[in-house]
Design an enzyme around this catalytic site. Sequence first.
Site, PDB file in Angstrom:
ATOM      1  N   GLY A 274       0.840  -1.197   0.000  1.00 50.50           N
ATOM      2  CA  GLY A 274       0.000   0.000   0.000  1.00 50.50           C
ATOM      3  C   GLY A 274       0.869   1.239   0.000  1.00 50.50           C
TER       4      GLY A 274
ATOM      5  N   GLN B 222       3.323   9.906   1.273  1.00 57.26           N
ATOM      6  CA  GLN B 222       4.590   9.173   1.430  1.00 57.26           C
ATOM      7  C   GLN B 222       5.562   9.450   0.278  1.00 57.26           C
ATOM      8  OE1 GLN B 222       2.420   5.292   2.406  1.00 57.26           O
ATOM      9  NE2 GLN B 222       4.257   5.155   3.645  1.00 57.26           N
TER      10      GLN B 222
ATOM     11  N   CYS C  22       5.747   0.026   7.908  1.00 52.87           N
ATOM     12  CA  CYS C  22       5.418   1.237   7.175  1.00 52.87           C
ATOM     13  C   CYS C  22       6.629   1.641   6.339  1.00 52.87           C
ATOM     14  CB  CYS C  22       5.058   2.370   8.142  1.00 52.87           C
ATOM     15  SG  CYS C  22       4.583   3.894   7.316  1.00 52.87           S
ATOM     16  N   LEU C  23       6.397   1.951   5.081  1.00 57.43           N
ATOM     17  CA  LEU C  23       7.515   2.306   4.194  1.00 57.43           C
ATOM     18  C   LEU C  23       8.171   3.615   4.644  1.00 57.43           C
ATOM     19  CD1 LEU C  23       5.933   1.310   0.771  1.00 57.43           C
ATOM     20  CD2 LEU C  23       7.588   0.029   2.140  1.00 57.43           C
TER      21      LEU C  23
ATOM     22  N   HIS D 127      -4.620   1.457   7.432  1.00 54.98           N
ATOM     23  CA  HIS D 127      -3.280   2.026   7.618  1.00 54.98           C
ATOM     24  C   HIS D 127      -3.076   3.212   6.678  1.00 54.98           C
ATOM     25  CE1 HIS D 127       1.234   1.578   8.191  1.00 54.98           C
ATOM     26  NE2 HIS D 127       1.193   2.285   7.062  1.00 54.98           N
ATOM     27  N   GLU D 128      -3.580   3.075   5.422  1.00 53.04           N
ATOM     28  CA  GLU D 128      -3.388   4.157   4.430  1.00 53.04           C
ATOM     29  C   GLU D 128      -4.275   5.361   4.728  1.00 53.04           C
ATOM     30  OE1 GLU D 128      -0.685   1.583   2.910  1.00 53.04           O
ATOM     31  OE2 GLU D 128      -0.869   3.750   2.819  1.00 53.04           O
TER      32      GLU D 128
ATOM     33  N   HIS E 270      -2.739   7.497   7.146  1.00 54.16           N
ATOM     34  CA  HIS E 270      -1.719   8.374   6.546  1.00 54.16           C
ATOM     35  C   HIS E 270      -2.355   9.663   6.024  1.00 54.16           C
ATOM     36  CE1 HIS E 270       2.195   6.425   6.547  1.00 54.16           C
ATOM     37  NE2 HIS E 270       1.720   5.314   6.032  1.00 54.16           N
TER      38      HIS E 270
HETATM   39  O1  LIG Z   1       3.736   2.366   4.560  1.00 52.46           O
HETATM   40  C1  LIG Z   1       2.749   1.938   3.942  1.00 52.46           C
HETATM   41  O2  LIG Z   1       1.669   2.534   3.926  1.00 52.46           O
HETATM   42  C2  LIG Z   1       2.891   0.586   3.226  1.00 52.46           C
HETATM   43  C3  LIG Z   1       2.570  -0.463   4.245  1.00 52.46           C
HETATM   44  C4  LIG Z   1       1.170  -0.934   4.009  1.00 52.46           C
HETATM   45  C5  LIG Z   1       0.775  -1.910   5.083  1.00 52.46           C
HETATM   46  C6  LIG Z   1       0.991  -1.643   6.434  1.00 52.46           C
HETATM   47  C7  LIG Z   1       0.573  -2.554   7.403  1.00 52.46           C
HETATM   48  C8  LIG Z   1      -0.053  -3.729   7.027  1.00 52.46           C
HETATM   49  C9  LIG Z   1      -0.254  -3.992   5.682  1.00 52.46           C
HETATM   50  C10 LIG Z   1       0.161  -3.082   4.722  1.00 52.46           C
HETATM   51  C11 LIG Z   1       3.587  -1.608   4.231  1.00 52.46           C
HETATM   52  O3  LIG Z   1       4.859  -1.160   4.537  1.00 52.46           O
HETATM   53  S1  LIG Z   1       3.760  -2.464   2.725  1.00 52.46           S
HETATM   54  C12 LIG Z   1       4.909  -3.723   3.305  1.00 52.46           C
HETATM   55  C13 LIG Z   1       4.103  -4.872   3.848  1.00 52.46           C
HETATM   56  C14 LIG Z   1       3.868  -5.925   2.981  1.00 52.46           C
HETATM   57  C15 LIG Z   1       3.065  -6.992   3.417  1.00 52.46           C
HETATM   58  C16 LIG Z   1       2.518  -6.997   4.705  1.00 52.46           C
HETATM   59  C17 LIG Z   1       2.775  -5.937   5.565  1.00 52.46           C
HETATM   60  C18 LIG Z   1       3.576  -4.863   5.138  1.00 52.46           C
HETATM   61 ZN   LIG Z   2       2.638   3.419   6.207  1.00 53.60          ZN
END
Ligand SMILES: O=C(O)C[C@@H](Cc1ccccc1)[C@H](O)SCc1ccccc1
Ligand SMILES: [Zn+2]
Length: 170
Positions: free
Chosen positions: A44, A49, A92-93, A134-135, A138
Amino acid sequence: VRPLVILPDTRLRLISEPVGAVTDEIRKLAADMLETMYDAPGVGLAAIQIGVPRRVVTIDTSKDENAREPRVFLDPEIVWSSEEKRVYDEGCLSIPEYYAEVERPDRVRVRYRDLTGATQEIDADGLLSTCIQHEIDHLNGVLFIDHLSKLKRDRVNKKFAKAAKRGEAA
Ligand SMILES: O=C(O)C[C@@H](Cc1ccccc1)[C@H](O)SCc1ccccc1
Ligand SMILES: [Zn+2]
């Protein structure tokens, strides 16, 4: 691919602006976000970001590199969430290499507009539910560490503030 905004950058705390009409600029932004998200890689991404305070979210929870299912959410809002909660080990990226358990509603119903401008409503569960929540956080300047104890949050903020001062990766 656009550079990611990393903690402690205060842009992560901005409230992103509604998109309104779908323009070529918004379509270009969504394309840049998807390219950056796949490169990270992530499931996501919120526009803030990559430094753009607009209410645009991209998600792709498909596991298979060759069967991508890119989704673009414009001005998404949660219109219903389940009483039942679920704990997920989130990352979180914008807060690289830090993971922690976060409890959120298990299922949510999300209303948004797609790139054609049509209003959609989907019921999400599993990883998609966790990710869209989560998004949308943000878009409101909320980070997953805000759902943790103050003790844990202070530790993360100190770690990333120090790394930023040393001008090196966390
Ligand atoms: O920073 C972001 O928004 C990307 C996030 C999205 C996400 C956060 C928590 C749970 C699910 C998705 C992640 O960093 S994307 C990396 C990732 C991949 C698979 C599962 C969890 C996180
Ligand atoms: Zn995030």
